[in-house]
Design an enzyme around this catalytic site. Structure first.
Site, mmCIF file in Angstrom:
data_model
loop_
_atom_site.group_PDB
_atom_site.id
_atom_site.type_symbol
_atom_site.label_atom_id
_atom_site.label_comp_id
_atom_site.label_asym_id
_atom_site.label_seq_id
_atom_site.Cartn_x
_atom_site.Cartn_y
_atom_site.Cartn_z
ATOM 1 N N ASP A 226 -21.898 18.443 18.986
ATOM 2 C CA ASP A 226 -23.216 19.071 19.050
ATOM 3 C C ASP A 226 -23.932 19.004 17.706
ATOM 4 O OD1 ASP A 226 -23.594 19.637 21.645
ATOM 5 O OD2 ASP A 226 -23.025 21.743 21.557
ATOM 6 N N ASP B 286 -16.650 31.510 28.043
ATOM 7 C CA ASP B 286 -15.298 31.319 28.571
ATOM 8 C C ASP B 286 -14.934 32.413 29.570
ATOM 9 O OD1 ASP B 286 -15.430 33.095 26.482
ATOM 10 O OD2 ASP B 286 -13.642 32.401 25.454
HETATM 11 O O1 LIG Z 1 -23.433 24.936 20.339
HETATM 12 C C1 LIG Z 1 -22.208 24.909 20.271
HETATM 13 C C2 LIG Z 1 -21.440 25.968 19.729
HETATM 14 C C3 LIG Z 1 -20.063 25.845 19.680
HETATM 15 N N1 LIG Z 1 -19.455 24.732 20.142
HETATM 16 C C4 LIG Z 1 -17.983 24.619 20.070
HETATM 17 O O2 LIG Z 1 -17.381 25.705 20.732
HETATM 18 C C5 LIG Z 1 -16.130 26.009 20.167
HETATM 19 C C6 LIG Z 1 -16.010 27.491 19.904
HETATM 20 O O3 LIG Z 1 -17.017 27.918 19.029
HETATM 21 P P1 LIG Z 1 -16.733 28.810 17.739
HETATM 22 O O4 LIG Z 1 -18.005 28.995 17.034
HETATM 23 O O5 LIG Z 1 -15.575 28.248 17.012
HETATM 24 O O6 LIG Z 1 -16.356 30.185 18.413
HETATM 25 P P2 LIG Z 1 -15.000 31.050 18.321
HETATM 26 O O7 LIG Z 1 -15.414 32.464 18.341
HETATM 27 O O8 LIG Z 1 -14.114 30.613 17.229
HETATM 28 O O9 LIG Z 1 -14.345 30.628 19.703
HETATM 29 C C7 LIG Z 1 -13.797 31.488 20.659
HETATM 30 O O10 LIG Z 1 -14.804 32.101 21.412
HETATM 31 C C8 LIG Z 1 -15.681 31.214 22.103
HETATM 32 C C9 LIG Z 1 -16.690 32.045 22.862
HETATM 33 O O11 LIG Z 1 -16.083 33.016 23.612
HETATM 34 C C10 LIG Z 1 -14.874 30.294 23.015
HETATM 35 O O12 LIG Z 1 -15.733 29.355 23.605
HETATM 36 C C11 LIG Z 1 -13.839 29.576 22.222
HETATM 37 O O13 LIG Z 1 -13.078 28.713 23.015
HETATM 38 C C12 LIG Z 1 -12.947 30.600 21.551
HETATM 39 O O14 LIG Z 1 -11.943 29.955 20.771
HETATM 40 C C13 LIG Z 1 -16.002 25.168 18.892
HETATM 41 O O15 LIG Z 1 -15.154 24.093 19.143
HETATM 42 C C14 LIG Z 1 -17.424 24.697 18.660
HETATM 43 O O16 LIG Z 1 -17.448 23.460 18.056
HETATM 44 C C15 LIG Z 1 -20.183 23.705 20.689
HETATM 45 O O17 LIG Z 1 -19.635 22.687 21.094
HETATM 46 N N2 LIG Z 1 -21.538 23.814 20.743
#
Ligand SMILES: O=c1ccn([C@@H]2O[C@H](COP(=O)(O)OP(=O)(O)O[C@H]3O[C@H](CO)[C@@H](O)[C@H](O)[C@H]3O)[C@@H](O)[C@H]2O)c(=O)[nH]1
Ligand SMILES: [Mn+2]
Length: 587
Positions: A136, A454
């Protein structure tokens, strides 16, 4: 000895946990006694007493929900060896693996490429695997890293398989300078050194490319990235490794996708990215099973796909009701004793296994294997969709509706990736206008409407009556990074709390799921437990502030007996309030 052909692929172990349950009931009894005591002595007290009562009422209700959610502790044990004895390799179902990344600064490409390498190297027939990386951030650096990683993979994957390496993310494997002592044949030592040198070279190449504005030759592939803005660019799809091109050397397919983004079109963050991955993979490989991981979560157990297959292929009667197999989120390099609770040990160990005895664990966004049919909106015992319905649901791409119809029928035809028509269709389904007028994000795919897409997506699956399973092999399946405290942790938790509240206060509230759909009552309570997670802070803060408030206002919230022993210095021993005049003199 039991014949492994007839032995089950997984076992369901119910734990009674009698001592835990007794303790939980004693706590509940104490909480209820406190509430009764508060009610009986209400007339003699004022505001602080009322606030204390309301907070304790919340704690008691929350405790009841906690007990219910933890009550039916169930664990699943999987047996990949039995699977391999029972099912021939060519009969194993294909799996599409999705990796999402969004920002090459916050999520360094070296981490993403390690995740990709760990997935390319899992123990599973490589022609059954395809790895799709969604970027993204539309970063040439990420693309460059993938191309370089794919070259390294040609050495790394055979090395891992030859020596049965357990941790197949090279940055973790080479973390320690010493050669693993268990395998010290001369040949192994030599290859280990070569592999480490190659990885260091790869590392340096990526480091050299970081920070350079145009770090790459503007060859045809990279020229696509010139003059584009992160949030305003056309789709880029590049097949990095493909069977037909003959250079894959026994590696799974690898595809880079940066979906179209335009400022006026909502992109729906990760949920939007996952839906594009689902559609593009539907056209290219259409595997019946899909694994998704965050870019910072590598496969730490090479048998992870086999473990998931034990659950999803199963051997029990109800295996067709299982929508997804979720592996717990575990993080490496955490602080000692996890003072900020980043490992979420209670949620995973107690709640995760507790709700396993109801409908099953929540979907956690990473480390999860889904059935494509379920993501396409199928319910257990569902009827078939007509052609018109398919178009309305999946959008105007004929290729996609055909592949979705195949997937829903349970057929897997794997089209060749290089067909030009497929490439054109892939660009069409990755465009930002494609979803208008379709059911993507509402009834099919990853759900829109919450930053915690999720849990919302998992809820929509459980609402349809599906079950899920938490799979916990001895060697953790995936390991990721998490903020270890401080502002980064707080930002993440605020985002989660907001996302969870967004679901609670919307039409997706699990209470409606229980009343109007197929969400079981206790599963609904478990969802309420997680959705009210952010709200908990209100009563907890109030309760923590009450003693200070009582001292300032000369009231009290605890029974008098406490004050007798504490404040007898002044000779009155009556209440927990500010020290009286005599005490002040003494002080
Ligand atoms: O516009 C976006 C925003 C995020 N991501 C991806 O989404 C994942 C999770 O995003 P992150 O910002 O790392 O959120 P976290 O809070 O660390 O992630 C937890 O919380 C998220 C929301 O509940 C879940 O989607 C994830 O799987 C979970 O690990 C990462 O691989 C990002 O690269 C995208 O692909 N596009
Ligand atoms: Mn993350």
């Amino acid at each position: 000895m039991a014949n492994s052909n007839s032995s089950p692929l997984y076992e369901r172990l119910e734990h009674k946990n009698t001592m835990h349950k007794v303790m939980e009931f004693i706590i509940l009894f104490l909480l209820l006694s406190l509430l009764v005591y508060r009610l009986l002595s209400f007339s003699n007290h004022g505001f602080a007493w009322l606030v204390a009562f309301l907070c304790e009422l919340w704690f008691t209700l929350y405790w009841v929900i906690t007990i219910s959610s933890k009550w039916s502790f169930v664990e699943y044990k999987t047996y990949p060896d039995r699977l391999l004895q029972r099912v021939a390799e060519h009969e194993l179902p294909p799996v599409d693996m999705f990796v999402t990344t969004a920002d090459s600064e916050l999520e360094p490409p070296i981490i993403t490429l390690n995740t990709v390498l760990s997935l390319l190297a899992v123990d599973y027939p490589t022609d059954k695997l395809a790895c799709y990386v969604s970027d993204d951030g539309c970063s040439p650096l990420t693309f460059y890293s993938l191309v370089e990683a794919s070259k390294f993979a040609e050495l790394w994957v055979p090395f891992c398989k030859k020596y049965n390496v357990q941790v197949r993310a090279p940055f973790r494997y080479f973390n320690n300078d010493a050669i693993p002592s268990s395998k010290n044949s001369g040949e192994f030592k030599q290859e280990w050194k070569t592999m480490k040198d190659e990885y260091m070279k790869l590392n340096r190449k990526i480091e050299d490319a970081v920070g350079k504005s145009i770090p790459f030759d503007l060859s045809e592939d990279f020229s696509l990235f010139s003059n584009i803005e992160r949030n305003n660019h056309p789709t880029i799809i590049k097949v990095v490794l493909d069977k037909e091109e003959g250079h894959s050397n026994g590696l799974p397919r690898l595809v880079y996708i940066s979906r179209e983004k335009r400022p006026k079109h909502p992109h729906h963050s990760k949920a939007g990215a996952m839906n594009v991955l689902t559609r593009v993979s539907g056209l290219m490989t259409n595997a019946p099973l899909m694994l998704n991981v965050d870019c910072d979560m590598f496969a730490n157990n090479p048998s992870v796909v086999l473990h998931a297959m034990c659950i999803l292929l199963g051997s029990n009667e109800n295996q067709n009701e299982i929508a997804f197999a979720q592996f717990p989120q575990i993080f490496y390099d955490g602080l000692k004793d996890d003072p900020f609770g980043n490992q979420m040990a209670v949620i995973w160990k107690y709640l995760g296994h507790g709700i396993q005895g109801i409908q099953g664990v929540f979907y956690a966004g990473t480390g999860c294997f889904h059935r494509r049919q379920v993501i396409y909106g199928l319910s257990p015992n569902n009827g078939k969709l007509g052609n018109q319905e398919l178009l309305k649901t999946f959008g105007n791409s004929k290729e996609l509706t055909n592949s979705a119809a195949d997937a829903l029928r349970g057929e897997t035809k794997c089209p060749s990736m290089l067909l030009k028509s497929i490439e054109a269709a892939a660009y069409q389904v990755a465009s930002c206008e494609y979803e208008y007028g379709t059911n993507w994000g509402r009834k099919v795919g990853w759900m829109y409407g919450s930053t915690t897409e999720d849990i919302l997506t998992g809820l929509s699956i459980h609402n349809r009556g599906w079950k899920s399973i938490i799979c916990t092999p001895d060697q953790p399946a995936f390991l990721g990074c998490t903020p270890t405290g401080g502002p980064a942790s707080m930002t993440q938790q605020k985002r989660w709390a907001t996302g969870l509240l967004e679901v609670l206060l919307s039409k997706n509230c699990p209470i409606f799921g229980t009343v109007f759909a197929h969400l079981q009552f206790r599963q609904c309570l478990a969802y309420l437990w997680i959705f009210t997670w952010g709200l908990r802070s209100l009563p907890e803060t109030c309760y923590a502030a009450l003693p200070a408030y009582s001292i300032i206002t000369n009231t009290h919230i605890f029974p008098k007996t406490v004050s007798t022993s504490t404040f007898n210095i002044g000779g009155q021993g009556r209440r927990l309030g500010p020290p009286n005049r005599k005490v002040r003199q003494l002080l």
